[in-house]
Structure formats: C-alpha cells, structure tokens
Design a protein around this motif. Structure first.
Motif, PDB file in Angstrom:
ATOM      1  N   GLY A  86     -11.976   5.863   6.883  1.00 55.19           N
ATOM      2  CA  GLY A  86     -12.130   4.525   7.720  1.00 55.19           C
ATOM      3  C   GLY A  86     -10.575   4.134   7.436  1.00 55.19           C
ATOM      4  N   LEU A  87     -10.799   3.762   5.799  1.00 51.36           N
ATOM      5  CA  LEU A  87      -9.545   2.609   5.170  1.00 51.36           C
ATOM      6  C   LEU A  87      -8.241   3.254   5.830  1.00 51.36           C
ATOM      7  N   CYS A  88      -8.197   4.834   5.962  1.00 48.97           N
ATOM      8  CA  CYS A  88      -6.974   5.146   6.501  1.00 48.97           C
ATOM      9  C   CYS A  88      -6.626   5.050   7.916  1.00 48.97           C
ATOM     10  N   VAL A  89      -7.641   5.010   8.289  1.00 54.25           N
ATOM     11  CA  VAL A  89      -7.625   4.914   9.992  1.00 54.25           C
ATOM     12  C   VAL A  89      -7.390   3.404  10.797  1.00 54.25           C
ATOM     13  N   ILE A  90      -7.567   2.834   9.216  1.00 49.95           N
ATOM     14  CA  ILE A  90      -7.969   0.954   9.436  1.00 49.95           C
ATOM     15  C   ILE A  90      -5.831   0.962   9.203  1.00 49.95           C
ATOM     16  N   ASP A  91      -5.649   1.492   8.024  1.00 45.75           N
ATOM     17  CA  ASP A  91      -4.217   1.469   7.699  1.00 45.75           C
ATOM     18  C   ASP A  91      -3.220   1.656   8.216  1.00 45.75           C
ATOM     19  N   TRP A  92      -3.204   2.751   9.438  1.00 48.03           N
ATOM     20  CA  TRP A  92      -3.096   3.075  10.331  1.00 48.03           C
ATOM     21  C   TRP A  92      -2.455   2.592  11.337  1.00 48.03           C
ATOM     22  N   ALA A  93      -3.578   1.928  12.054  1.00 47.04           N
ATOM     23  CA  ALA A  93      -3.695   0.622  13.003  1.00 47.04           C
ATOM     24  C   ALA A  93      -2.638  -0.349  13.146  1.00 47.04           C
ATOM     25  N   TRP A  94      -3.158  -0.423  11.646  1.00 44.00           N
ATOM     26  CA  TRP A  94      -2.430  -1.850  11.534  1.00 44.00           C
ATOM     27  C   TRP A  94      -1.117  -1.667  11.223  1.00 44.00           C
ATOM     28  N   THR A  95      -0.752  -0.888  11.299  1.00 43.90           N
ATOM     29  CA  THR A  95       1.019  -0.327  10.215  1.00 43.90           C
ATOM     30  C   THR A  95       1.389   0.187  12.139  1.00 43.90           C
TER      31      THR A  95
ATOM     32  N   ILE B 255      -9.888   5.268  -3.048  1.00 43.70           N
ATOM     33  CA  ILE B 255     -10.024   4.288  -2.831  1.00 43.70           C
ATOM     34  C   ILE B 255      -9.608   2.970  -3.006  1.00 43.70           C
ATOM     35  N   ALA B 256      -9.198   2.654  -3.591  1.00 42.18           N
ATOM     36  CA  ALA B 256      -8.425   1.799  -4.828  1.00 42.18           C
ATOM     37  C   ALA B 256      -7.201   1.419  -3.855  1.00 42.18           C
ATOM     38  N   VAL B 257      -6.175   2.673  -3.738  1.00 35.36           N
ATOM     39  CA  VAL B 257      -4.986   2.151  -3.119  1.00 35.36           C
ATOM     40  C   VAL B 257      -5.157   2.104  -1.848  1.00 35.36           C
ATOM     41  N   TYR B 258      -5.588   2.386  -0.689  1.00 31.69           N
ATOM     42  CA  TYR B 258      -6.039   1.951   0.426  1.00 31.69           C
ATOM     43  C   TYR B 258      -6.109   0.610   0.584  1.00 31.69           C
ATOM     44  N   ALA B 259      -7.663   0.261  -0.279  1.00 27.94           N
ATOM     45  CA  ALA B 259      -7.970  -1.343   0.296  1.00 27.94           C
ATOM     46  C   ALA B 259      -6.747  -1.846  -0.722  1.00 27.94           C
ATOM     47  N   THR B 260      -5.914  -1.793  -1.213  1.00 32.13           N
ATOM     48  CA  THR B 260      -4.892  -2.292  -1.141  1.00 32.13           C
ATOM     49  C   THR B 260      -3.833  -2.941  -0.739  1.00 32.13           C
ATOM     50  N   LEU B 261      -3.269  -1.280  -0.272  1.00 31.86           N
ATOM     51  CA  LEU B 261      -2.676  -1.829   1.293  1.00 31.86           C
ATOM     52  C   LEU B 261      -3.163  -2.712   2.769  1.00 31.86           C
ATOM     53  N   LEU B 262      -4.699  -2.352   2.574  1.00 32.47           N
ATOM     54  CA  LEU B 262      -4.518  -3.384   3.949  1.00 32.47           C
ATOM     55  C   LEU B 262      -4.339  -5.299   2.994  1.00 32.47           C
ATOM     56  N   LEU B 263      -3.963  -4.952   1.691  1.00 32.78           N
ATOM     57  CA  LEU B 263      -3.998  -6.432   1.178  1.00 32.78           C
ATOM     58  C   LEU B 263      -3.234  -6.480   1.294  1.00 32.78           C
ATOM     59  N   VAL B 264      -1.600  -5.465   1.942  1.00 28.34           N
ATOM     60  CA  VAL B 264      -0.567  -5.718   2.037  1.00 28.34           C
ATOM     61  C   VAL B 264      -0.263  -6.152   3.276  1.00 28.34           C
ATOM     62  N   HIS B 265      -1.218  -5.444   3.992  1.00 27.69           N
ATOM     63  CA  HIS B 265      -0.796  -5.881   5.654  1.00 27.69           C
ATOM     64  C   HIS B 265      -1.783  -7.351   6.498  1.00 27.69           C
ATOM     65  N   ALA B 266      -2.695  -7.856   5.528  1.00 28.92           N
ATOM     66  CA  ALA B 266      -3.359  -8.825   5.345  1.00 28.92           C
ATOM     67  C   ALA B 266      -1.626 -10.035   4.935  1.00 28.92           C
TER      68      ALA B 266
END
Length: 94
Positions: free
Chosen positions: A6-15, A74-85
């Motif tokens: 799920g985090l991967c898909v969110i990261d991909w879409a936000w990218t 999971i922590a790495v992907y959560a951090t990536l989402l913070l970078v996206h934000a």
C-alpha cells in the motif's frame, strides 16, 4: 506485507503527480529508467521491484530475519511519504 504494498502504491502515485509538476525523481536509477523508458517503464520498475521484494519477504516470513526486515522497510516508505508531503508543501501549485 499489505502495508508495504500500500505504501509503495501511494509513493508511486505521488511520484507521478510530482513528476507532472516538474519535480525530478530523486532515485538516480529510477530517474534513468524514466528518461530511457518513459512513465510505463518507470511504473513497472518502481512497482515491480517492491512487489518482488514483498513476495520474497512473504515467502520467507517464517524466518526471524524476515520479520526483522519488514518494519524497517515500512519505515522507509513512511519516510518517503513524509518527503512527498514536504515537497507538496514546498511547491504551492500542488
């Protein structure tokens, strides 16, 4: 495992959204894939690598080291989402 996917898909879409606004892909390998193969190749590699890694972790979930690796992933992907934000807040047009 579903959290990781799920985090991967969110990261991909936000990218993809950020790319439309002119933000450059931070990962140099994925940036090369994007430049050489376009959005389809980029998407296939970005999602494919995570799905392969996730399948490996799922197949080996009974091993202790696998159970240790999943939370950091999971922590790495959560951090990536913070970078996206942060990127979204830094660019006012988004």
């Amino acid at each position: 495992m579903l959290t990781l996917v799920g985090l991967c898909v969110i990261d991909w879409a936000w990218t993809l959204v950020h790319l439309q606004y002119g933000v450059e892909e931070a990962n140099p390998m994925l940036r090369s894939v994007l430049e050489l193969g376009g959005v389809w190749a980029f998407s296939a590699v970005k999602l494919g690598v995570t799905l392969l890694a996730g399948a490996f972790l799922l197949r080996h979930v009974r091993y202790r080291v696998t159970r240790w690796l999943l939370p950091p992933a999971i922590a790495v992907y959560a951090t990536l989402l913070l970078v996206h934000a942060a990127t979204s807040f830094a660019t006012s047009d988004m």
